[in-house]
Design an enzyme around this catalytic site. Structure first.
Site, PDB file in Angstrom:
ATOM      1  N   LYS A  61      -1.629   6.995   1.450  1.00 29.51           N
ATOM      2  CA  LYS A  61      -2.022   6.118   2.540  1.00 29.51           C
ATOM      3  C   LYS A  61      -3.499   5.731   2.423  1.00 29.51           C
ATOM      4  CE  LYS A  61      -2.246   6.455   7.512  1.00 29.51           C
ATOM      5  NZ  LYS A  61      -1.869   5.063   7.734  1.00 29.51           N
ATOM      6  N   ILE A  87      -0.449  -0.720  12.107  1.00 34.13           N
ATOM      7  CA  ILE A  87      -0.917   0.661  12.203  1.00 34.13           C
ATOM      8  C   ILE A  87      -2.451   0.667  12.315  1.00 34.13           C
ATOM      9  CG2 ILE A  87      -0.888   2.957  11.101  1.00 34.13           C
ATOM     10  CD1 ILE A  87       1.957   1.842  11.719  1.00 34.13           C
ATOM     11  N   ASN A 143      -7.605  -1.540  -1.758  1.00 34.19           N
ATOM     12  CA  ASN A 143      -6.895  -2.270  -0.704  1.00 34.19           C
ATOM     13  C   ASN A 143      -7.850  -3.264  -0.060  1.00 34.19           C
ATOM     14  OD1 ASN A 143      -5.419  -3.195   1.424  1.00 34.19           O
ATOM     15  ND2 ASN A 143      -5.178  -1.225   2.442  1.00 34.19           N
ATOM     16  N   CYS A 146      -5.477  -5.566   3.627  1.00 30.91           N
ATOM     17  CA  CYS A 146      -4.767  -5.139   4.837  1.00 30.91           C
ATOM     18  C   CYS A 146      -4.982  -6.157   5.947  1.00 30.91           C
ATOM     19  CB  CYS A 146      -5.239  -3.762   5.296  1.00 30.91           C
ATOM     20  SG  CYS A 146      -4.341  -3.258   6.786  1.00 30.91           S
ATOM     21  N   GLY A 233       9.403  -5.478   3.863  1.00 30.72           N
ATOM     22  CA  GLY A 233      10.852  -5.274   3.788  1.00 30.72           C
ATOM     23  C   GLY A 233      11.562  -6.443   3.113  1.00 30.72           C
ATOM     24  N   GLY A 259       7.421  -5.731  -2.632  1.00 33.38           N
ATOM     25  CA  GLY A 259       7.810  -6.530  -1.477  1.00 33.38           C
ATOM     26  C   GLY A 259       9.316  -6.482  -1.345  1.00 33.38           C
TER      27      GLY A 259
END
Ligand SMILES: Cc1cc2nc3c(=O)[nH]c(=O)nc-3n(C[C@H](O)[C@H](O)[C@H](O)COP(=O)(O)OP(=O)(O)OC[C@H]3O[C@@H](n4cnc5c(N)ncnc54)[C@H](O)[C@@H]3O)c2cc1C
Ligand SMILES: Cc1cc2nc3c(=O)[nH]c(=O)nc-3n(C[C@H](O)[C@H](O)[C@H](O)COP(=O)(O)O)c2cc1C
Ligand code: FES
Lengths: 319, 260
Positions: A61, A87, A143, A146, A233, A259
């Site tokens: 994470k 999140i 990253n 985000c 998803g 993806g």
């Protein structure tokens, strides 16, 4: 009786074990399936369901230098064939990670990739400088994409100059290979990919989530407290796949595609489109054994099609 | 191992409420009251996520879930038939905290609507503890008290309320509890239901200095601590944090919860 006994082994001789390993240049993976950041916890949460040693790798994470609160709930929503999340990168910060988590996950043979986050360029640099001193990590995934941290989904990966400057700054201090994770929320993803390549990234991973929203028509409220969130998803797969294909055709470094991968076939589509490896995200929530099942399905595909090495599938799109 | 394919062996329906009995010796033997399961309702891609359900009871090799049809997932689940297989992860989370000081004492359980689901398992366990168990059960109308007969059959002390007065006390179950309180002497209160109801009971029990525990709900992505989606505001060591209820809950003590 005897006939039956001969029949088994003979049939087995015909089937050759497929070689699923892939070479990213800077990192050899035993298979192309990596668990995606933010969907695999810190790597320990899944141990009741699978042996992480069987994966190609896993990305922890996202980690900032300092612990982060994250966004207020509701943080999750479900849309047809997809999930929305905001999140907001709640997390324990790099020091607690090194103290409490790294010693526990270091024992795995599989490569551990750290998803590096920052508010400013300097924070990314600090995270990497700090982690450089701690063994047991195979690569950094930067990253810069985000959508849940800044207003309106702003992030460095939306701009070629911002991307260049941050990749350059981190590359300068990093003692490990660098994978830059791209955002799909751009008009021309190839332009951003080329910027990251020019700044010296060793590989690219794409895509992060799509900036999206959902409304409850009964209450007229947004599903997420943050209003906007990231869509992931199966719903995003065709767009993500197109982006992976475009990028893979235009860069000279390995591409890791992701993806909406739910099955071995989905993963193979990404390899065929030019990805050298894949990451699996949302599927881990639906079935915690997804990554292992996907690896087995890819193995079966290779054996059934008589493909000895999965690397030969990479970029094999027939046009 | 925490995942199973398990067969539905019995089903009972009251309008929008459904009770499923499921064969799973493993889950049954591992479950504690207050823990939950994540059920994948179908193998297709919509609905995608598993849905969380409390463990309603365990009986030998069997477990039960009790749920209200309240959307796409629960509506598909309500159409499952006997002998269908369910893909289940669990038991998950931490259950209710039961300590020895409750032995031989009186405890109160308060369930609003489908919130009665985890309390039946708890009531059965507390009875063998042994404790004197009083159950408060509230719903919108008499149709929302489908488990009333079952609770009576098991000879629990039952206090019912309906919002419209069609059965029992007219008003909220929290009001019935407040009105009945002077004649009770609970050493602990356990509740599950709509947030407003739990919030009222939390205030009341804190005033009366009675320890209370609440089973919270939130939107869950994974149920196993990996998505950080299910957080609630919880007090820990003096400061407030967003805590994953699938991992550290879903049951929390009154004084830990920061009600919104
Ligand atoms: C720990 C826990 C235990 C629960 N136990 C029970 C129980 O024993 N009996 C019962 O009837 N209900 C229980 N619920 C609530 C139940 O999970 C939801 O009613 C169900 O998920 C709704 O799904 P749906 O597809 O029918 O609704 P949808 O049409 O998807 O949505 C309706 C509403 O349900 C909620 N919801 C949807 N998906 C989820 C999800 N993945 N996680 C949590 N909430 C969601 C959302 O608030 C949403 O607004 C529990 C919830 C939690 C968190
Ligand atoms: C709940 C959640 C949390 C995520 N957290 C991160 C993160 O911390 N860092 C990151 O780079 N990507 C994060 N992602 C993005 C995923 O790694 C992945 O790029 C995206 O979900 C697309 O893949 P999928 O469709 O397989 O999920 C997160 C995704 C989800 C759903
Ligand atoms: S539901 Fe995913 S962390 Fe709790």
């Amino acid at each position: 009786m005897k006939k039956d006994l001969c029949f088994g082994p003979k049939k087995l001789y015909g089937l050759k074990m497929a070689d699923l390993s892939v070479d990213l240049g800077f990192l050899q993976l035993q298979n192309p399936v990596i668990a995606a950041s933010g969907t695999f916890g810190y790597g320990l949460e899944f141990s009741p369901y699978l042996d992480p040693n069987n994966l190609g790798g896993f990305v922890v994470k996202g980690l900032y230098f300092y612990p982060r609160e994250g966004n207020p709930p509701p943080r999750l929503g479900e849309t047809p064939c997809g999930i929305l999340n905001s999140i907001g990168l709640q997390g324990i910060g790099v020091k607690k990670f090194v103290r409490e988590i790294l010693p526990q996950i270091r024992k795995y043979q599989t490569p551990i990739i750290i998803n590096v986050c920052g508010e400013e360029d300097q924070e990314y640099v600090s995270v990497v400088e700090f982690l450089n001193q701690h063994p047991g990590i195979s690569a950094y995934e930067l990253n810069i994409s985000c959508p849940n941290v800044k207003k309106n989904g702003r992030c460095p990966a939306l701009d070629p100059q911002d991307t260049f400057s941050i990749v350059r700054a981190v590359k300068k201090v990093s003692s490990l290979p660098l994978i830059t994770k791209l955002s799909p929320n751009v008009t021309d993803i190839v332009e951003i990919a080329l910027s990251a390549q020019q700044a010296g990234t060793d590989a690219l991973s794409l895509v992060n989530t799509f900036l999206a929203m959902d409304v409850d028509p009964q209450t007229r409220k947004p599903t997420l407290a943050n209003i906007y969130g990231g869509l992931s998803g199966p719903a995003i797969k065709p767009i993500a796949l197109r982006m992976v294909h475009q990028v893979a055709q235009n860069v000279g470094i390995p591409v890791i595609g992701m993806g909406g991968i739910m099955s071995g076939e989905d993963a193979l589509e990404y390899l065929i489109a030019g990805a050298r490896a894949v990451e699996v995200g949302t599927a881990n929530f639906v079935d915690p054994e997804s990554t292992v099942k996907i690896i087995n399905q890819m193995k079966k595909y290779c054996e059934q099609k008589g493909i000895p090495r999965i690397e030969s599938v990479v970029g094999s799109l027939k046009i | 191992m925490k995942d199973s394919q398990a067969e539905i062996i019995h089903k009972q329906t009251w309008n929008e409420y459904i009770l499923l009995e499921i064969y799973s010796p493993r889950i049954s033997s591992q479950s504690q009251p207050g823990q939950f399961l994540m059920i994948r309702i179908n193998p297709q891609l919509h609905p995608l996520l598993r849905r969380p359900f409390s463990i309603h009871s365990t009986k030998g090799s069997r477990i039960e879930i009790f749920f209200q049809n309240s959307g796409l997932g629960t509506s598909l689940l309500s159409r499952k038939k006997i002998h269908d297989q369910l893909d289940i992860i669990g038991p998950l989370g931490k259950g209710f905290f039961l300590d020895n000081s409750l032995r031989e004492k009186e405890v109160v359980l308060i369930g609003g609507g489908r919130g009665i689901a985890p309390l039946f398992f708890l009531a059965q366990s507390l009875r063998t503890f042994p404790c004197g168990v009083k159950i408060f059960y509230g719903g919108k109308t008499h149709k929302d008290l489908p488990l009333k007969d079952r609770l009576e059959e098991k000879r629990f002390d039952l206090y019912c309320s309906t919002d419209d007065g069609s059965y029992g006390y007219k008003g909220y179950v929290s009001e019935l509890f407040e009105a009945t309180f002077p004649s009770l002497n609970p050493k602990a209160v356990f509740a599950c239901g709509p947030e407003e109801m739990m919030k009222k009971i939390s205030h009341l029990t804190q005033q009366q200095k009675i320890p209370a525990q609440f089973s919270l709900e939130s939107m869950m992505g994974c149920g196993i601590g990996a998505c950080w989606g299910c957080v609630k505001r919880i007090k820990k060591k003096g400061s407030e944090e967003w805590i994953k209820i699938c991992e550290e809950g879903p049951v929390f003590r009154s004084e830990e919860i920061v009600w919104s």
